[in-house]
Scaffold this active site. Sequence first.
Site, mmCIF file in Angstrom:
data_model
loop_
_atom_site.group_PDB
_atom_site.id
_atom_site.type_symbol
_atom_site.label_atom_id
_atom_site.label_comp_id
_atom_site.label_asym_id
_atom_site.label_seq_id
_atom_site.Cartn_x
_atom_site.Cartn_y
_atom_site.Cartn_z
ATOM 1 C CG ASN A 120 -9.322 3.321 -9.569
ATOM 2 O OD1 ASN A 120 -9.395 4.023 -8.566
ATOM 3 N ND2 ASN A 120 -8.178 3.098 -10.191
ATOM 4 C CD GLU B 107 -1.648 5.807 -6.653
ATOM 5 O OE1 GLU B 107 -1.175 5.895 -7.818
ATOM 6 O OE2 GLU B 107 -2.742 5.315 -6.409
ATOM 7 C CB CYS C 297 -2.689 4.068 -11.087
ATOM 8 S SG CYS C 297 -2.634 3.386 -9.415
ATOM 9 C CD GLU D 23 -1.854 6.457 -0.360
ATOM 10 O OE1 GLU D 23 -2.625 7.281 0.152
ATOM 11 O OE2 GLU D 23 -2.122 5.810 -1.387
#
Length: 490
Positions: A161, A260, A294, A468
Amino acid sequence: MTSTTLHAGLADIPTGLLIGGRWRAANDGNVFEVENPATGELLASVADAGPGDADAALDAAVAAQRSWARTAPRVRSEILRRAYDLVMSRQDWLAEVMTSEMGKPLAEARGEVAYAAEFLRWFSEEAVRISGDHTTTGDGANRIIVTREPVGPCVLITPWNFPLAMGTRKIAPAVAAGCTMVLKPAPQTPLTSLALAAILQECGLPEGVLNVVTTTDAATVVQRWMSSGKARKISFTGSTGVGKVLLRQAADTVMRSSMELGGNAPFIVCADADIDTAVQGAMAAKMRNMGEACTAANRMYVHRSLASEFSERLAARMAELTVGNGLADGTDVGPLIDAAGRAKVQHLVDDALARGATAVTGGRLPDGPGYFYPPTVLADVSPESELMSTEVFGPVAPVIPFDDEDDVISRANDTDWGLVGYVFTQDIDRAFDLSERLEVGMVGVNTGVVSNPAAPFGGVKQSGLGREGGKVGIDEFLEYKYLSVPRRRR
C-alpha cells in the site's frame, strides 16, 4: 540486468534479484507478472525467487556485515543524503511507477515520494548521532562504558500500500545504524522497491548491504531467513495474522523483532467539535490511499447532536471525488489493489446494510474493468456489523452515533488493535483526557494525519511492537554493549 518484458516508461527499472550487488535472474528462471489494478494491463515480468535465491541473498548480507558495520557514520550519512536528493529529483517518475502498479492517484503518489524521501534525509542526520554513555559504578570501583553497535543482518518485509515509504522507513535506519539487509517487497508492487534499490546503488551503497528478493512464495523465502540463525532482526509491516507467524518463527532463534501490524482506528467527533475541521480530518484519515492504510479511520464515532449533519457533509465531499485510473488527470480515487480486496470491502458493506445501516453515498460495485470501489458513507451502523471489528482497507466510512464520552472510549478500546485514534474537540482538556484514555500508540487531535518521519510510528496491543521513525527509529537496529573497566586506585 536480466532481460524482461516491461511496459513503456518502466524500462529503466531492473527486474531481477539484487544479490551481492549484482542483478540476476532467479535460479530456476521463474518470473511473475505485475499488473496495473486500474486496467489489468501487464506492466512487467519480475524474477520469482526460490529457496536457493533466498539463501544467496542472506549469505551476501552476512558477508557484507562486518565491513559495513565499520564504515564511518558520515559515509553512511552521505549515502542516505544523496539518495534523498536523487529520489526527490525523480519524484514524478517514481510516482508514475507507483501509481502504475498499485493505483493511487498521481498527486497522492508524489506526496508519498516526498514522504519516503524524508526518511532518507532524517536518518542521514541520525547516522552521525548514535551515542553511548560513560559513568562509574555506585561503589566507584569500575567505569561503565556503554556503546551502540548494529544488530546485524536484517530481514525487511514491506507491504504494497505504501511501497516506497515503507521501504525507506526500514532501509534508512538500517543503513544509518550499519546493518545489512535482505528486503522482500510485496509481489503486487515490486517495481517501486526495485527502483529504490537501484537508486541506492547509484548513491554508492556497497555491494551486499541491500539485497532485494522478489517472490510469490513469501512463506518459503522468509522462513529460510527466519530459521537460518544468520539474520538477527526482522522488521515487518503487514497484517496481524502474518506478524504473529513471524513472531513465532523469530522465537526459535531469538531474533529482534519490530512489527507494524493492522489497525482499527476510532475517529471520535465530540459535541463541541468544529464540524468543518472534523469533516476535513475525516477525508484525510479515511481517503488516504483509497482507505488502504493501517492508519485509516475505520470507525467514526460522532456525537449524536452532530451525527446527521456530519454524515451528510462527509457524504457530499465523498460524492464529489472522481474515481478512475490514477494516471489520468483529475483522478481523486484510484482502484483497490486486487479483486480479493474489493470483494472484502463489498462484503463488509453488504453486512452493515443488512444490519440496518443506510448508504448515504456509494455502497455498490461499479461496472467496467479495474478494481474500483466508490467512496461510501454508511450512517447508523450497528455495533454488531463486521466492519466494526475488521480492518476495512477501502473507501468506506461507517458513522456511529454516541451520547456519552465514557461509553465511546470503552467502545473505541474494545478491539485487539491499537495503532492510532483521532479526537476532534475544541476543548484542550477534553482532547488530552480522551487521548490519554485511548489505547493506541498515536493520536491525531483535530487532524486526520499523524504520519511524519520525525515522529515515532507504531501501535500497542496487536497493532505491533517497536517504533519506526523519530529519534527512536534507529534504536530498533542497534544493540547496547557494556564495558566494565576497573578504575585505578590512587
